[in-house]
Design a protein around this motif. Sequence first.
Motif, PDB file in Angstrom:
ATOM      1  N   GLY A  65       0.827  -1.202   0.000  1.00 66.90           N
ATOM      2  CA  GLY A  65       0.000   0.000   0.000  1.00 66.90           C
ATOM      3  C   GLY A  65       0.858   1.248   0.000  1.00 66.90           C
ATOM      4  O   GLY A  65       2.083   1.187   0.170  1.00 66.90           O
ATOM      5  N   ILE A  66       0.238   2.395  -0.229  1.00 58.83           N
ATOM      6  CA  ILE A  66       0.960   3.670  -0.189  1.00 58.83           C
ATOM      7  C   ILE A  66       1.319   4.007   1.252  1.00 58.83           C
ATOM      8  O   ILE A  66       0.453   4.019   2.137  1.00 58.83           O
ATOM      9  N   GLU A  67       2.586   4.251   1.488  1.00 61.70           N
ATOM     10  CA  GLU A  67       3.065   4.621   2.823  1.00 61.70           C
ATOM     11  C   GLU A  67       3.328   6.123   2.859  1.00 61.70           C
ATOM     12  O   GLU A  67       3.998   6.662   1.978  1.00 61.70           O
ATOM     13  N   THR A  68       2.779   6.802   3.873  1.00 65.78           N
ATOM     14  CA  THR A  68       2.999   8.238   4.058  1.00 65.78           C
ATOM     15  C   THR A  68       4.022   8.437   5.169  1.00 65.78           C
ATOM     16  O   THR A  68       3.817   7.963   6.304  1.00 65.78           O
ATOM     17  N   LEU A  69       5.108   9.121   4.846  1.00 65.48           N
ATOM     18  CA  LEU A  69       6.189   9.334   5.808  1.00 65.48           C
ATOM     19  C   LEU A  69       6.253  10.805   6.197  1.00 65.48           C
ATOM     20  O   LEU A  69       6.303  11.678   5.333  1.00 65.48           O
ATOM     21  N   PRO A  70       6.255  11.100   7.498  1.00 65.46           N
ATOM     22  CA  PRO A  70       6.340  12.499   7.925  1.00 65.46           C
ATOM     23  C   PRO A  70       7.743  13.068   7.703  1.00 65.46           C
ATOM     24  O   PRO A  70       8.742  12.363   7.826  1.00 65.46           O
ATOM     25  N   ILE A  71       7.773  14.351   7.359  1.00 62.71           N
ATOM     26  CA  ILE A  71       9.021  15.094   7.224  1.00 62.71           C
ATOM     27  C   ILE A  71       9.076  16.119   8.350  1.00 62.71           C
ATOM     28  O   ILE A  71       8.077  16.807   8.627  1.00 62.71           O
ATOM     29  N   ALA A  72      10.215  16.211   9.014  1.00 61.08           N
ATOM     30  CA  ALA A  72      10.351  17.171  10.113  1.00 61.08           C
ATOM     31  C   ALA A  72      10.154  18.596   9.598  1.00 61.08           C
ATOM     32  O   ALA A  72      10.494  18.905   8.452  1.00 61.08           O
ATOM     33  N   PRO A  73       9.593  19.492  10.431  1.00 64.24           N
ATOM     34  CA  PRO A  73       9.337  20.875   9.998  1.00 64.24           C
ATOM     35  C   PRO A  73      10.602  21.568   9.495  1.00 64.24           C
ATOM     36  O   PRO A  73      11.721  21.243   9.895  1.00 64.24           O
ATOM     37  N   GLY A  74      10.394  22.527   8.588  1.00 63.82           N
ATOM     38  CA  GLY A  74      11.508  23.305   8.084  1.00 63.82           C
ATOM     39  C   GLY A  74      12.160  24.117   9.191  1.00 63.82           C
ATOM     40  O   GLY A  74      11.519  24.494  10.174  1.00 63.82           O
ATOM     41  N   GLU A  75      13.442  24.383   9.017  1.00 63.32           N
ATOM     42  CA  GLU A  75      14.199  25.134  10.018  1.00 63.32           C
ATOM     43  C   GLU A  75      14.618  26.479   9.435  1.00 63.32           C
ATOM     44  O   GLU A  75      14.109  26.893   8.393  1.00 63.32           O
ATOM     45  N   GLY A  76      15.545  27.150  10.097  1.00 67.08           N
ATOM     46  CA  GLY A  76      15.950  28.478   9.656  1.00 67.08           C
ATOM     47  C   GLY A  76      16.685  28.487   8.335  1.00 67.08           C
ATOM     48  O   GLY A  76      16.812  29.528   7.700  1.00 67.08           O
ATOM     49  N   ALA A  77      17.215  27.347   7.927  1.00 68.31           N
ATOM     50  CA  ALA A  77      17.899  27.203   6.638  1.00 68.31           C
ATOM     51  C   ALA A  77      17.410  25.924   5.973  1.00 68.31           C
ATOM     52  O   ALA A  77      16.803  25.067   6.625  1.00 68.31           O
ATOM     53  N   ALA A  78      17.662  25.815   4.697  1.00 66.70           N
ATOM     54  CA  ALA A  78      17.208  24.629   3.953  1.00 66.70           C
ATOM     55  C   ALA A  78      18.018  23.399   4.373  1.00 66.70           C
ATOM     56  O   ALA A  78      19.131  23.503   4.899  1.00 66.70           O
ATOM     57  N   ARG A  79      17.454  22.230   4.121  1.00 65.25           N
ATOM     58  CA  ARG A  79      18.180  20.988   4.369  1.00 65.25           C
ATOM     59  C   ARG A  79      17.712  19.942   3.347  1.00 65.25           C
ATOM     60  O   ARG A  79      16.744  20.161   2.621  1.00 65.25           O
ATOM     61  N   ILE A  80      18.401  18.830   3.299  1.00 62.73           N
ATOM     62  CA  ILE A  80      18.028  17.709   2.438  1.00 62.73           C
ATOM     63  C   ILE A  80      17.869  16.464   3.299  1.00 62.73           C
ATOM     64  O   ILE A  80      18.807  16.073   4.011  1.00 62.73           O
ATOM     65  N   ASP A  81      16.684  15.883   3.278  1.00 60.79           N
ATOM     66  CA  ASP A  81      16.433  14.616   3.953  1.00 60.79           C
ATOM     67  C   ASP A  81      16.513  13.492   2.920  1.00 60.79           C
ATOM     68  O   ASP A  81      16.351  13.726   1.708  1.00 60.79           O
ATOM     69  N   THR A  82      16.738  12.277   3.377  1.00 58.27           N
ATOM     70  CA  THR A  82      16.817  11.129   2.474  1.00 58.27           C
ATOM     71  C   THR A  82      15.886  10.024   2.945  1.00 58.27           C
ATOM     72  O   THR A  82      15.927   9.630   4.115  1.00 58.27           O
ATOM     73  N   VAL A  83      15.044   9.551   2.026  1.00 59.96           N
ATOM     74  CA  VAL A  83      14.166   8.414   2.308  1.00 59.96           C
ATOM     75  C   VAL A  83      14.928   7.139   1.973  1.00 59.96           C
ATOM     76  O   VAL A  83      15.473   6.998   0.868  1.00 59.96           O
ATOM     77  N   VAL A  84      14.994   6.221   2.925  1.00 64.19           N
ATOM     78  CA  VAL A  84      15.759   4.992   2.739  1.00 64.19           C
ATOM     79  C   VAL A  84      14.943   3.772   3.134  1.00 64.19           C
ATOM     80  O   VAL A  84      13.956   3.870   3.870  1.00 64.19           O
ATOM     81  N   LEU A  85      15.354   2.633   2.623  1.00 62.07           N
ATOM     82  CA  LEU A  85      14.977   1.351   3.192  1.00 62.07           C
ATOM     83  C   LEU A  85      16.105   0.980   4.143  1.00 62.07           C
ATOM     84  O   LEU A  85      17.259   0.820   3.704  1.00 62.07           O
ATOM     85  N   ARG A  86      15.800   0.864   5.427  1.00 64.08           N
ATOM     86  CA  ARG A  86      16.846   0.565   6.408  1.00 64.08           C
ATOM     87  C   ARG A  86      16.755  -0.887   6.856  1.00 64.08           C
ATOM     88  O   ARG A  86      15.742  -1.326   7.402  1.00 64.08           O
ATOM     89  N   LEU A  87      17.808  -1.639   6.589  1.00 62.51           N
ATOM     90  CA  LEU A  87      17.930  -2.995   7.114  1.00 62.51           C
ATOM     91  C   LEU A  87      18.525  -2.912   8.508  1.00 62.51           C
ATOM     92  O   LEU A  87      19.599  -2.326   8.694  1.00 62.51           O
ATOM     93  N   ASP A  88      17.827  -3.472   9.487  1.00 63.10           N
ATOM     94  CA  ASP A  88      18.316  -3.504  10.866  1.00 63.10           C
ATOM     95  C   ASP A  88      18.274  -4.953  11.348  1.00 63.10           C
ATOM     96  O   ASP A  88      17.228  -5.447  11.773  1.00 63.10           O
ATOM     97  N   PRO A  89      19.386  -5.680  11.260  1.00 64.24           N
ATOM     98  CA  PRO A  89      19.389  -7.081  11.669  1.00 64.24           C
ATOM     99  C   PRO A  89      19.014  -7.283  13.135  1.00 64.24           C
ATOM    100  O   PRO A  89      18.433  -8.316  13.489  1.00 64.24           O
ATOM    101  N   GLN A  90      19.322  -6.334  13.994  1.00 62.97           N
ATOM    102  CA  GLN A  90      18.966  -6.473  15.406  1.00 62.97           C
ATOM    103  C   GLN A  90      17.463  -6.410  15.609  1.00 62.97           C
ATOM    104  O   GLN A  90      16.900  -7.094  16.468  1.00 62.97           O
TER     105      GLN A  90
END
Length: 230
Positions: A65-90
């Motif tokens: 299904g379509i997954e909606t991911l929240p993005i943290a609010p903008g700050e005083g300067a621009a930034r770049i976030d990255t959407v990943v698939l994270r493998l966590d063996p633990q």
Amino acid sequence: MTQFSYPFDDQEVTESEYSALFRELQDTGVTSSGGLTVSADSSGLNVKVSPGDAVVRGHFYSSTGIETLPIAPGEGAARIDTVVLRLDPQANEVALEVLKGIASTTPAPPALTRTSTGVFDEPLADVAVPANAVTIAASAVTIRKSFTGTRVREWTTALRPTSPRRYQLGYNTTRSTWEFWDGQGWVDLVSWATMPGRPTTSTNDGRTIFVSDNAPTASQGANGDLWFEF
């Protein structure tokens, strides 16, 4: 122990051993059926990820299904976030995550965690978050996903395999050509300049055959010459 082989009957095989075996059979990436495309629509501080499947270091991931991911609010300067698939063996899972970048006048994507037996991040897209952002526009998303599914793959120049095996073959859509890794760099599978036995003159009348990535000018060649532009 200097020699070890698996899997066999009544033999215990660890998660990391299985992952190592599967990585020899299949690359990490989104399956060739597609999907897992990150998008935004200015509906708020979020991005959406379409259904799809992927393999991450020998572990299978599926989203139906379509997954909606929240993005943290903008700050005083621009930034770049990255959407990943994270493998966590633990945690025994592969899951979608948003890695938050650092606000800066010269923003850059956050560093990925890519370990051999621990956490491993496979990027799907970068998200440009403007200063003080309250929504994410469609144009803010830059796709970074790589594909798997066959050993002969496709990629762009920017998204070539980062750790290619010698003679790994693929089609570069940026350059519109087949290329392979010779152990030192990417080499065109077929190149006019290195093609053995290539003709340089016409067998019909002896005129010169030109092959170039630029159109000829009025001063080049003579009547009857052949010019191939690619």
